[in-house]
Motif scaffolding. Structure first.
Motif, PDB file in Angstrom:
ATOM      1  N   THR A   1      -3.728  -9.524  -9.635  1.00  0.00           N
ATOM      2  CA  THR A   1      -2.976  -9.402  -8.388  1.00  0.00           C
ATOM      3  C   THR A   1      -2.174 -10.667  -8.127  1.00  0.00           C
ATOM      4  O   THR A   1      -0.996 -10.615  -7.742  1.00  0.00           O
TER       5      THR A   1
ATOM      6  N   SER B   1      -2.293  -3.652  -3.661  1.00  0.00           N
ATOM      7  CA  SER B   1      -3.227  -4.273  -4.609  1.00  0.00           C
ATOM      8  C   SER B   1      -4.594  -3.599  -4.580  1.00  0.00           C
ATOM      9  O   SER B   1      -4.978  -3.016  -3.565  1.00  0.00           O
TER      10      SER B   1
ATOM     11  N   MET C   1      -1.396  -4.933 -11.652  1.00  0.00           N
ATOM     12  CA  MET C   1      -2.479  -5.400 -10.764  1.00  0.00           C
ATOM     13  C   MET C   1      -3.779  -4.658 -11.033  1.00  0.00           C
ATOM     14  O   MET C   1      -4.864  -5.148 -10.716  1.00  0.00           O
ATOM     15  N   TYR C   2      -3.678  -3.451 -11.557  1.00  0.00           N
ATOM     16  CA  TYR C   2      -4.865  -2.608 -11.781  1.00  0.00           C
ATOM     17  C   TYR C   2      -5.349  -2.667 -13.226  1.00  0.00           C
ATOM     18  O   TYR C   2      -6.165  -1.852 -13.630  1.00  0.00           O
TER      19      TYR C   2
ATOM     20  N   LEU D   1      -8.539 -12.557  -4.145  1.00  0.00           N
ATOM     21  CA  LEU D   1      -7.694 -11.832  -5.103  1.00  0.00           C
ATOM     22  C   LEU D   1      -8.021 -12.220  -6.539  1.00  0.00           C
ATOM     23  O   LEU D   1      -8.237 -13.398  -6.844  1.00  0.00           O
TER      24      LEU D   1
END
Lengths: 502, 404
Positions: free
Chosen positions: A476, A496, B200-201, A472
């Motif tokens: 994330t 994610s 997260m992106y 990760l």
């Protein structure tokens, strides 16, 4: 966040045992690790990945057709009509049901019988969908299960047309059996299957009443590929060659002139009827094919399967399916060359791809299509706590636009990332991530059975700590650290960017 | 007829005289913008039996079992005469004839592409890409995305695909175009979780903007359709299938989006397609009701500056096949609808329909190229410059059919 679920699943530990690198031939690359196991199964946690030696694991996968399922699910599948009755028996019986319904004179009775007929068609197709999802989740022959999906999509049929809902399960089985066989045999298996003959209308193709639908798609989609040099004339000639190849539900062969009787073929519902065949000579792909009956079809398939364009087309699709957009042309060329040298031996072509350095370099980068997304999420979330009802997964595939046996047109679902990563599609995935992460989502509730369902899955398990966490990126990890509950942590992990790829 | 107002002019006018008041309603810029909806009939609809050359004897010879009868004003089940040659399928009488009479729809016969592959997928791609046939294809550049790029992204410039997958025509461009299927619109995810997911992106070059646009369009559509969905949940009779989607598209284009795409499948009628009634009649009837529902839902104010173009990848064989169906052909009939249209006519170049004028003795020829048609239309609609038009359809010659 609470840390929970350490050592929760045996599957988790199993995947990690894959780490030792295999012995390599020149030009081959190591195949090992979570990324490799994740790519060659429907999602990492596969029991198959237990083998310590990837060489042997790959050999075993290319040889395996083991579809056995955990006990409660094996019983579910064994009870299905598609398991108990052969295809021809089901189709003939349901056809009789339809005829009886149409013969009723009372309108209310007729309407009720018509509905019952439609319900039967839907129920049989849903059996096949459930079996397909369960095998993707749990069958030991994980690579073959992926290959089966690939071939079904390559030789696509849509369940909703006519009585194909009764046939999709058997069609899928046929492709499963041949998945790593020779391309030429796979092509003929689809040509002899009533689902294909119905879907592309070749059961209506007869001398003097030419229907060129199937002839065109064989060359355009199934083998040579559009723009590879065949002509409209070739399409028309192949349509003539295919006259008389069809479907019969009758118990007896038709009455035929004596000279035609030896040329008649019948296997299950498949039929070659010489009375419907055009016996003139044909000019196909630069060859003269003498009018002789079904032998013409064999000759035409030989020509098509041996053409370099077919090797190139199939290799490109296969590499795109397993490795993602724009697979390296040099690797595709090696796969196509292997295809030609081995006369279309798909196990050999697969080996060339999987053992390449390009394949190893591509793991973790291919965007999951909806089927890989949903199946891998459930495999990761529940591990060896087997689900009891696959219908929620069938529903999610529909919502994501990749419903099983639902693609209307013969090109099959697209294989490229851009087709699945649009804004609306990403938003739908996040909804599904929330459903899977937040509760049991109906996966443990069978109709009419009082099953005990877990409250929610534990995605943060041993596999996570021992392997997935390291894959990760910081964004994330930052987001996961802000989760307020295990359910929210699950939903975020399954949403994610890392989990969107394989 | 309503005078057609170009979007750019209207925006200029809006700047000078804001707010523009039409029919008592104050317009903000988004409502003032001109709108375009492209409807793609995937599978190649049998145009020759929908806008049918019933005045041609050859038509009746070529289609002995499926041809529409000659028009008969006294018979509601008969096709409706559009001119001496062409008639409209009776399943479209109720939905489209009012638009025809108001000159808000035109049919363009002999329309299509110069792609002769007769492959559904190849030719659909050709149209959606809008690039010259025969050259290298750039699958990352669809014509609707290029049009969105040319129009820019002001408050009034919002493109959308009403499809469950992002169609090729909207691929590419500097910011991703959202897609959303309207058959089932769910409740949006809560704001905090949406923010965490977007975060997260933040480094994801391929997916980041798509994720952002996805949350954005969900919120927009959910709010815009809230009234309709509330009414439906209280048991109001609601439309189904394409008609439901088309009405929702009308509502959304009235208030939110100015450039949209939707596709409708199920037109590949190789077998038993029917004539005045039957399979194809049912499908085209549903399409017509959907388009009429779109016009009703978008409302008279927005409809004045809205155009709808209906296309399909190719026409079908002019002669019926052995199975009372038709196979892959060439020339089609495209439709152009709009509140400010100068329609009520068959537009574009025509030839007599006869055996001698068939393309390859098989199907109708193409005399109006789709790029010329759409290029000519949007040049007027959006006041595009020559350079902008060349970006939209490289090396195409716009055909000005004077529809607006």
């Amino acid at each position: 966040m609470r840390h929970h679920g350490i050592g929760a699943t045996r599957l988790a530990a199993v995947a990690l045992a894959l780490l030792p690198a295999p012995a390599l031939a020149a030009g081959e690359a190591p195949g090992a690790g979570i990324g490799w196991a994740n790519r060659l199964t429907w999602g990492v946690t596969a029991a198959d990945a237990r083998a310590a030696n990837p060489d042997r694991w790959l050999d075993a996968q290319l040889a395996s057709d083991d579809t056995s399922l955990p006990a409660p699910l094996a019983a579910t599948v064994a009870q299905m009509r598609i398991s108990r009755e052969p295809l021809a028996q089901i189709v003939v019986a349901v056809d009789a049901q339809n005829r009886a319904a149409k013969a009723l004179t009372d309108p209310a009775q007729r309407e009720a019988a018509r509905k019952a007929y439609q319900a039967t068609l839907n129920a049989v197709a849903d059996e096949a969908r459930q079996r397909s999802v369960l095998r993707d989740l749990y069958a030991p022959d994980q690579l073959r299960e992926q290959m089966t999906w690939f071939w079904f999509n390559h030789f696509n049929v849509q369940a909703n047309k006519r009585d194909i809902r009764l046939m999709v399960g058997d069609y899928e089985q046929t492709l499963h059996a041949q998945a790593f066989g020779r391309f030429r045999d796979i092509l003929e298996a689809t040509l002899r299957h009533p689902a294909m003959l119905r879907y592309l209308d070749n059961d209506q193709n007869a001398v003097g009443r030419i229907n060129e639908n199937y002839a065109r798609e064989i060359m355009e989609l199934h083998s040579l590929g559009v723009g590879s040099g065949y002509s409209q004339q070739d399409v028309q000639e192949l349509a003539r060659i295919l006259t008389g190849v069809g479907v019969s539900l009758r118990p007896e062969p038709p009455r035929l002139r004596p000279q035609w009787q030896p040329l008649y073929l019948r296997a299950g519902l498949f039929e070659f009827n010489p009375a419907r065949h055009d016996f003139g000579d044909k000019h196909f792909l630069g060859h003269v094919i003498k009018g002789s009956g079904f032998g013409e079809v064999e000759q035409a398939l030989d020509l098509i399967a041996a053409a370099p364009a077919t090797a190139q087309h199939v290799a490109t699709e296969l590499a795109t399916y397993f490795m993602g957009d724009a697979p390296p042309p040099a690797l595709v060329a090696r796969m196509a060359a292997r295809f030609q040298r081995s006369h279309g031996d798909m196990a050999e072509v697969m080996r060339t791809m999987i053992r390449s350095r390009e394949f190893a370099a591509s793991t973790g980068r291919a965007f999951k299509d909806p089927a890989h997304y949903a199946i891998s999420a459930v495999r990761l979330a529940y591990g060896d706590r087997v689900i009891l009802n696959p219908m929620p997964i069938v529903g999610w595939l529909n919502r994501m636009g990749e419903g099983l046996y639902n693609h209307e047109t013969p090109d099959g679902y697209p294989l490229d990332r851009a087709a699945w990563s649009g804004p609306g599609q990403m938003a739908t995935r996040f909804d599904i991530a929330r459903q899977i992460g937040g509760g049991s989502a109906g996966l443990f509730r069978r109709p009419g059975v009082a099953d005990e369902a877990p409250a929610f899955p534990q995605v943060q398990n041993a596999l996570y700590y021992d392997g997935l966490a390291a894959t990760l990126g910081p964004p994330t990890r930052d987001a996961l650290a802000q989760a307020r509950s295990p359910q929210e942590w699950n939903a975020l992990f399954l949403s994610s960017p890392e989990f969107m790829r394989r | 007829m309503y005078p057609h107002v170009h979007r750019r002019d209207l925006l200029r006018g809006a700047a000078a005289l804001a707010p523009v008041v039409v029919a008592g309603r104050a317009f903000a810029a988004p409502q003032a913008g001109s709108r375009l909806l492209v409807v793609f009939l995937r599978g190649a609809y049998d145009a020759a039996n929908i806008v049918a050359p019933t005045g041609s004897d050859f038509y009746h010879q070529a289609r002995p079992t499926i041809a529409l009868a000659r028009p008969d004003a006294a018979d509601p089940a008969a096709p409706v005469a559009l001119d001496a040659t062409w008639s409209l399928h009776p399943a479209l009488r109720d939905s489209l004839m009012p638009l025809w009479q108001a000159r808000q729809i035109a049919f363009v016969p002999f329309a299509g592409t110069d792609d002769m592959s007769r492959s559904h997928f190849e030719t659909q791609d050709t149209i959606e890409l809008g690039q010259p046939v025969g050259g290298h294809r750039d699958y990352g550049s669809g014509f609707m995305a290029r049009l969105a790029g040319v129009l820019g992204r002001g408050a009034a410039d919002r493109p959308i695909a009403f499809t469950d997958q992002l169609p090729l025509c909207f691929r590419g461009g500097s910011s991703p175009v959202p897609n959303l299927a309207l058959a089932s619109v769910g409740k949006p995810i809560d704001a905090r979780q949406a923010q965490l997911i977007e975060a997260m992106y933040r480094n994801d070059a391929l997916l980041g903007r798509s994720v952002h646009a996805g949350f954005d369009v969900r919120d927009t559509v959910y709010k815009a359709l809230a009234d309709e969905m509330t009414a439906a949940s209280r048991g109001a009779v609601s439309a189904k299938g394409f008609e439901l989607s088309a009405r929702r598209i009308g509502t959304l284009m009235r208030d939110q989006f100015n450039l949209a795409f939707v596709d409708v499948g199920g037109w590949d009628t190789h077998v038993n397609q029917g004539g005045a009634t039957g399979y194809l009649a049912d499908r085209i009837g549903a399409l017509g009701r959907g388009l009429a529902g779109f016009v009703a839902a978008i409302g008279p104010e927005a409809w004045r500056t809205t155009n709808v173009v209906v296309v399909s990848e190719f026409g079908r064989t002019f002669r019926e096949n052995g199975d009372k169906g038709t196979d892959h052909g060439h020339g089609s009939v495209y439709w152009v609808m709009g509140g400010g249209l100068s329609g009520g006519r068959l537009a574009g170049a025509q030839v007599a329909v006869s055996e001698a004028t068939l393309n390859q003795n098989r199907d109708l020829p193409v005399l109006t190229d789709y790029r010329s048609l759409i290029g000519g239309l949007v040049r007027r609609q959006f006041s595009l410059s020559g350079a902008q038009l060349d970006t939209l359809f490289p090396n195409a010659r716009p055909d000005d059919l004077k529809l607006i």
